[in-house]
Design a protein around this motif. Structure first.
Motif, PDB file in Angstrom:
ATOM      1  N   LEU A 179       0.877  -1.077  -0.209  1.00  0.00           N
ATOM      2  CA  LEU A 179       0.218   0.034   0.056  1.00  0.00           C
ATOM      3  C   LEU A 179       0.918   1.045   0.187  1.00  0.00           C
ATOM      4  CD1 LEU A 179      -3.094  -0.791   2.504  1.00  0.00           C
ATOM      5  CD2 LEU A 179      -3.111  -1.518   0.185  1.00  0.00           C
ATOM      6  N   SER A 216       3.125   4.440  -0.952  1.00  0.00           N
ATOM      7  CA  SER A 216       3.995   5.317  -2.142  1.00  0.00           C
ATOM      8  C   SER A 216       4.827   5.444  -2.856  1.00  0.00           C
ATOM      9  CB  SER A 216       2.885   6.754  -2.116  1.00  0.00           C
ATOM     10  OG  SER A 216       4.534   7.428  -1.285  1.00  0.00           O
ATOM     11  N   HIS A 249       1.882   7.436   2.851  1.00  0.00           N
ATOM     12  CA  HIS A 249       1.522   8.079   1.852  1.00  0.00           C
ATOM     13  C   HIS A 249       0.125   6.686   1.285  1.00  0.00           C
ATOM     14  CE1 HIS A 249       4.032  11.303   2.955  1.00  0.00           C
ATOM     15  NE2 HIS A 249       3.308  12.101   2.639  1.00  0.00           N
ATOM     16  N   PRO A 250      -0.828   5.720   1.969  1.00  0.00           N
ATOM     17  CA  PRO A 250      -0.628   4.670   1.255  1.00  0.00           C
ATOM     18  C   PRO A 250      -1.977   5.071  -0.168  1.00  0.00           C
ATOM     19  CG  PRO A 250      -2.196   5.584   3.133  1.00  0.00           C
ATOM     20  CD  PRO A 250      -1.391   5.965   3.426  1.00  0.00           C
ATOM     21  N   THR A 251      -1.311   4.373  -0.904  1.00  0.00           N
ATOM     22  CA  THR A 251      -2.000   4.141  -2.255  1.00  0.00           C
ATOM     23  C   THR A 251      -2.652   2.811  -2.221  1.00  0.00           C
ATOM     24  OG1 THR A 251      -1.788   5.165  -4.533  1.00  0.00           O
ATOM     25  CG2 THR A 251       0.004   4.184  -2.926  1.00  0.00           C
ATOM     26  N   PHE A 252      -3.528   2.791  -3.213  1.00  0.00           N
ATOM     27  CA  PHE A 252      -3.614   1.500  -4.354  1.00  0.00           C
ATOM     28  C   PHE A 252      -3.045   0.740  -5.635  1.00  0.00           C
ATOM     29  CE2 PHE A 252      -6.746   1.766  -0.733  1.00  0.00           C
ATOM     30  CZ  PHE A 252      -7.195   0.860  -0.586  1.00  0.00           C
ATOM     31  N   LYS A 253      -1.905   2.022  -6.037  1.00  0.00           N
ATOM     32  CA  LYS A 253      -1.711   1.806  -6.859  1.00  0.00           C
ATOM     33  C   LYS A 253      -0.757   1.059  -7.740  1.00  0.00           C
ATOM     34  CE  LYS A 253       1.841   4.826 -10.173  1.00  0.00           C
ATOM     35  NZ  LYS A 253       3.056   5.752  -9.682  1.00  0.00           N
ATOM     36  N   GLN A 256      -3.788  -1.213  -8.024  1.00  0.00           N
ATOM     37  CA  GLN A 256      -4.194  -0.482  -9.825  1.00  0.00           C
ATOM     38  C   GLN A 256      -3.585  -1.643 -10.950  1.00  0.00           C
ATOM     39  OE1 GLN A 256      -4.701   3.088  -9.192  1.00  0.00           O
ATOM     40  NE2 GLN A 256      -6.649   3.330  -7.740  1.00  0.00           N
ATOM     41  N   SER A 298       7.246  -2.143  -4.150  1.00  0.00           N
ATOM     42  CA  SER A 298       4.982  -2.251  -4.116  1.00  0.00           C
ATOM     43  C   SER A 298       4.328  -3.895  -4.939  1.00  0.00           C
ATOM     44  CB  SER A 298       4.959  -0.783  -4.299  1.00  0.00           C
ATOM     45  OG  SER A 298       3.632  -1.043  -4.484  1.00  0.00           O
TER      46      SER A 298
END
Length: 291
Positions: free
Chosen positions: A40, A42, A58-62, A65, A256
């Protein structure tokens, strides 16, 4: 005087036990947390941490995706689900039938049992198995991931041992009433064997879900890859799939993506376990211990 195991533990002993159990829990939980957090995180979090992240700022689902945008991971999940569901169903049917047949008194019962066990315990090598799969026309087919593992020696022994503990009087009374072997198995033996069948099914499901070696041997089409082959490509070989395969330009950080693949490969089979947990201990004990 009460036995020592009924005495209340001292506060010092309870504190030591709590510390030991807490240490084991940390050893288990921290790596899982690192995997989820890194998946999760960045790009900035990974660069600042120099690799893996314990808690993303800075959590992200990049990463997720990216994995699902190209279609490769989605197809891999469908392949793994198909192989796991169909393979487990076939393996359970074959194992239950063979275990029940060899658990009943039959003519030449012991030689037949020894022949079955000898065949299962002394499996052929990689090259003979590859030649068999090739001659059957299963190369580059999903059935090559299912049929070679449709019967496991350990699962067969566990089920047979449990079936042997079913009271013979119960089966004889059903036979006197006109029940066939199939009816006895379906209406009497299997309802009494829910726990051990659930455990054996879990063993088969985990085995099919985690298997990757057969896919490396028998599959050339990347669209038929299961999840574990993609996981191996990312993590064990230290490689990343190309941007064209992922469908994203540019892709996220390799760490990641690697951890995202690990999570995707772990979550589905982990979700099945809670539904079978209550059967797990009972099924292993009653199926493996004769008494």
């Amino acid at each position: 005087m009460r036995p020592i195991w009924k005495e209340r533990p001292s506060p010092g002993y309870q504190a030591i036990k709590a510390l030991v159990l807490g240490g084991f829990a940390l050893v288990i939980v921290v790596p899982i947390l690192v995997v989820i957090s890194t998946s999760l995180a960045s790009d900035r979090d990974i660069i600042d941490a120099g690799g893996y992240v314990l808690w993303p700022s800075h959590p992200t689902f990049k990463a997720y995706q990216t994995l699902f945008s190209g279609g490769l991971m989605g197809r891999a999940i469908l392949v793994s689900v198909f192989v796991t569901v169909v393979g487990t169903a076939i393996a359970l049917a074959v194992t239950i039938a063979l275990a029940y047949a060899t658990s009943r008194p039959v003519l030449f019962g012991r030689p037949v049992l020894l022949m079955v066990l000898f065949t299962l315990l002394f499996a052929p090598g990689i090259i003979p198995m590859f030649l068999v799969v090739k001659q059957l026309g299963l190369l580059d087919s999903l059935w090559s991931l299912i049929l070679p593992g449709a019967l496991g020696a350990f699962n067969f022994v566990v089920l047979r041992t449990f079936f042997m503990n079913v009271p013979g009087e119960l089966l004889e009374s059903a036979r006197i009433d006109g029940a066939s072997d199939f009816v006895i198995l379906r209406r009497i033996v299997l309802p009494l064997s829910k726990a051990v069948v659930a455990v054996v099914g879990l063993f088969y499901a985990v085995g099919f879900w985690n298997a990757f070696f057969n896919a490396l041997l028998y599959l050339n089409d990347t669209s038929k890859w299961p999840v574990q082959v993609i996981l191996r490509t990312y993590v064990l070989q230290g490689k990343s799939l190309s941007a064209d395969q992922l469908g994203v330009h540019p892709p996220p950080q390799p760490q990641s993506l690697q951890m995202a693949v690990v999570v995707v490969a772990l979550v589905p089979i982990a979700m099945v376990y809670p539904f079978l947990q209550r059967h797990f201990t009972k099924g292993v004990i009653t199926g493996a211990v004769k008494g």
